[in-house]
Design a protein around this motif. Structure first.
Motif, PDB file in Angstrom:
ATOM      1  N   GLN A   1     -26.638  39.123  98.744  1.00 41.24           N
ATOM      2  CA  GLN A   1     -26.126  40.470  98.434  1.00 41.24           C
ATOM      3  C   GLN A   1     -27.274  41.478  98.459  1.00 41.24           C
ATOM      4  O   GLN A   1     -27.051  42.678  98.407  1.00 41.24           O
ATOM      5  CB  GLN A   1     -25.473  40.492  97.041  1.00 41.24           C
ATOM      6  N   GLY A   2     -28.510  40.964  98.473  1.00 46.11           N
ATOM      7  CA  GLY A   2     -29.679  41.837  98.475  1.00 46.11           C
ATOM      8  C   GLY A   2     -29.891  42.460  97.111  1.00 46.11           C
ATOM      9  O   GLY A   2     -29.214  42.118  96.144  1.00 46.11           O
ATOM     10  N   GLU A   3     -30.854  43.361  97.054  1.00 46.81           N
ATOM     11  CA  GLU A   3     -31.102  44.071  95.800  1.00 46.81           C
ATOM     12  C   GLU A   3     -29.917  44.996  95.531  1.00 46.81           C
ATOM     13  O   GLU A   3     -29.383  45.600  96.445  1.00 46.81           O
ATOM     14  CB  GLU A   3     -32.371  44.916  95.932  1.00 46.81           C
TER      15      GLU A   3
ATOM     16  N   GLU B   1     -28.651  51.346  96.149  1.00 49.12           N
ATOM     17  CA  GLU B   1     -27.902  52.079  97.168  1.00 49.12           C
ATOM     18  C   GLU B   1     -28.531  51.842  98.544  1.00 49.12           C
ATOM     19  O   GLU B   1     -29.763  51.816  98.672  1.00 49.12           O
ATOM     20  CB  GLU B   1     -27.921  53.583  96.865  1.00 49.12           C
ATOM     21  N   ALA B   2     -27.684  51.725  99.570  1.00 54.31           N
ATOM     22  CA  ALA B   2     -28.177  51.451 100.920  1.00 54.31           C
ATOM     23  C   ALA B   2     -29.139  52.537 101.407  1.00 54.31           C
ATOM     24  O   ALA B   2     -30.153  52.235 102.052  1.00 54.31           O
ATOM     25  CB  ALA B   2     -27.005  51.306 101.878  1.00 54.31           C
ATOM     26  N   ASP B   3     -28.853  53.816 101.091  1.00 54.93           N
ATOM     27  CA  ASP B   3     -29.749  54.871 101.598  1.00 54.93           C
ATOM     28  C   ASP B   3     -31.119  54.804 100.932  1.00 54.93           C
ATOM     29  O   ASP B   3     -32.140  55.091 101.554  1.00 54.93           O
ATOM     30  CB  ASP B   3     -29.123  56.279 101.525  1.00 54.93           C
TER      31      ASP B   3
ATOM     32  N   SER C   1     -30.932  38.342 111.992  1.00 53.48           N
ATOM     33  CA  SER C   1     -30.586  39.399 111.040  1.00 53.48           C
ATOM     34  C   SER C   1     -30.745  40.756 111.702  1.00 53.48           C
ATOM     35  O   SER C   1     -31.789  41.051 112.292  1.00 53.48           O
ATOM     36  CB  SER C   1     -31.519  39.288 109.820  1.00 53.48           C
ATOM     37  N   LEU C   2     -29.706  41.573 111.603  1.00 52.95           N
ATOM     38  CA  LEU C   2     -29.779  42.941 112.142  1.00 52.95           C
ATOM     39  C   LEU C   2     -30.907  43.719 111.494  1.00 52.95           C
ATOM     40  O   LEU C   2     -31.667  44.415 112.169  1.00 52.95           O
ATOM     41  CB  LEU C   2     -28.471  43.683 111.842  1.00 52.95           C
ATOM     42  N   GLY C   3     -30.996  43.597 110.170  1.00 50.58           N
ATOM     43  CA  GLY C   3     -32.020  44.350 109.429  1.00 50.58           C
ATOM     44  C   GLY C   3     -33.419  43.963 109.870  1.00 50.58           C
ATOM     45  O   GLY C   3     -34.275  44.835 110.101  1.00 50.58           O
TER      46      GLY C   3
HETATM   47  O1  6IA Z   1     -29.537  42.734 107.762  1.00 55.01           O
HETATM   48  P1  6IA Z   1     -30.237  41.995 106.658  1.00 55.01           P
HETATM   49  O2  6IA Z   1     -29.679  42.290 105.300  1.00 55.01           O
HETATM   50  O3  6IA Z   1     -30.323  40.485 106.902  1.00 55.01           O
HETATM   51  O4  6IA Z   1     -31.719  42.591 106.654  1.00 55.01           O
HETATM   52  C1  6IA Z   1     -32.705  42.072 105.821  1.00 55.01           C
HETATM   53  C2  6IA Z   1     -33.956  42.930 105.906  1.00 55.01           C
HETATM   54  O5  6IA Z   1     -33.660  44.292 105.602  1.00 55.01           O
HETATM   55  C3  6IA Z   1     -35.022  42.489 104.896  1.00 55.01           C
HETATM   56  O6  6IA Z   1     -36.247  42.240 105.565  1.00 55.01           O
HETATM   57  C4  6IA Z   1     -35.133  43.630 103.904  1.00 55.01           C
HETATM   58  O7  6IA Z   1     -36.413  44.206 103.940  1.00 55.01           O
HETATM   59  C5  6IA Z   1     -34.124  44.680 104.340  1.00 55.01           C
HETATM   60  N1  6IA Z   1     -32.950  44.773 103.445  1.00 55.01           N
HETATM   61  C6  6IA Z   1     -31.674  44.881 103.839  1.00 55.01           C
HETATM   62  N2  6IA Z   1     -30.841  44.958 102.775  1.00 55.01           N
HETATM   63  C7  6IA Z   1     -31.596  44.871 101.690  1.00 55.01           C
HETATM   64  C8  6IA Z   1     -31.320  44.864 100.303  1.00 55.01           C
HETATM   65  N3  6IA Z   1     -30.096  45.001  99.755  1.00 55.01           N
HETATM   66  N4  6IA Z   1     -32.324  44.725  99.446  1.00 55.01           N
HETATM   67  C9  6IA Z   1     -33.578  44.633  99.918  1.00 55.01           C
HETATM   68  N5  6IA Z   1     -33.915  44.643 101.214  1.00 55.01           N
HETATM   69  C10 6IA Z   1     -32.929  44.761 102.106  1.00 55.01           C
HETATM   70  C11 6IA Z   1     -28.867  45.046 100.414  1.00 55.01           C
HETATM   71  C12 6IA Z   1     -27.937  45.927  99.671  1.00 55.01           C
HETATM   72  C13 6IA Z   1     -27.084  46.732 100.661  1.00 55.01           C
HETATM   73  C14 6IA Z   1     -25.898  45.914 101.067  1.00 55.01           C
HETATM   74  C15 6IA Z   1     -26.706  48.051 100.064  1.00 55.01           C
END
Ligand code: 6IA
Length: 135
Positions: free
Chosen positions: A45-47, A50-52, A76-78
């Protein structure tokens, strides 16, 4: 030295244990801006922010880091976005891919000559190779 450590979150966290071990090692050598990834406390779920806020913080961190290290065993897209941004702003990039991954590594990573690519099986192997890169 500041390191941005990237790894799949939303894409799946099959390699969370490796994130933790790599993070522990990197912390002995550098300031790891994204320590949360390898904290062992983060879920897919990540941290909970907020996404922005995350987007601004993470892109600013990439711009100020000396090196981006990405664990790319899970697509991973991110992480793909972060790698492209690092390339754009001239931050050196190291990618680590675990040979036991069930996912093939994207040609967009394998084919990019600007990326130092490390294939590993054990964490000891990965750390040994990282030591060479960091030296
Ligand atoms: O697309 P991914 O989530 O797999 O991308 C992961 C990468 O993006 C990591 O290397 C992080 O640095 C960053 N990232 C993406 N989402 C988050 C997150 N929370 N918390 C921390 N780093 C993130 C996600 C919450 C979001 C759904 C609002």
């Amino acid at each position: 030295m500041k390191v941005y450590f990237a790894g799949s979150i939303t894409g799946g966290m099959e390699f969370a244990k490796q994130y933790e071990q790599l993070n522990d090692f990197l912390k002995t050598k550098a300031i790891v801006l994204t320590e949360h990834l390898g904290s062992g406390k983060i879920s897919d779920q990540g941290e909970q922010l907020e996404a922005d806020y995350i987007f601004k913080r993470d892109t600013d961190w990439i711009k100020e880091s000396d090196l981006l290290i990405a664990e790319v065993s899970t697509p991973s897209l991110g992480v793909g976005y972060e790698i492209a941004l690092a390339e754009q702003v001239g931050t050196p990039i190291v990618c680590l891919y675990n040979k036991k991954s069930l996912k093939r590594l994207s040609g967009m990573i394998r084919g990019n000559k600007k990326i130092t690519l490390i294939y590993y099986e054990t964490i000891e192997e990965a750390i040994q190779e990282l030591k060479k890169v960091l030296a």
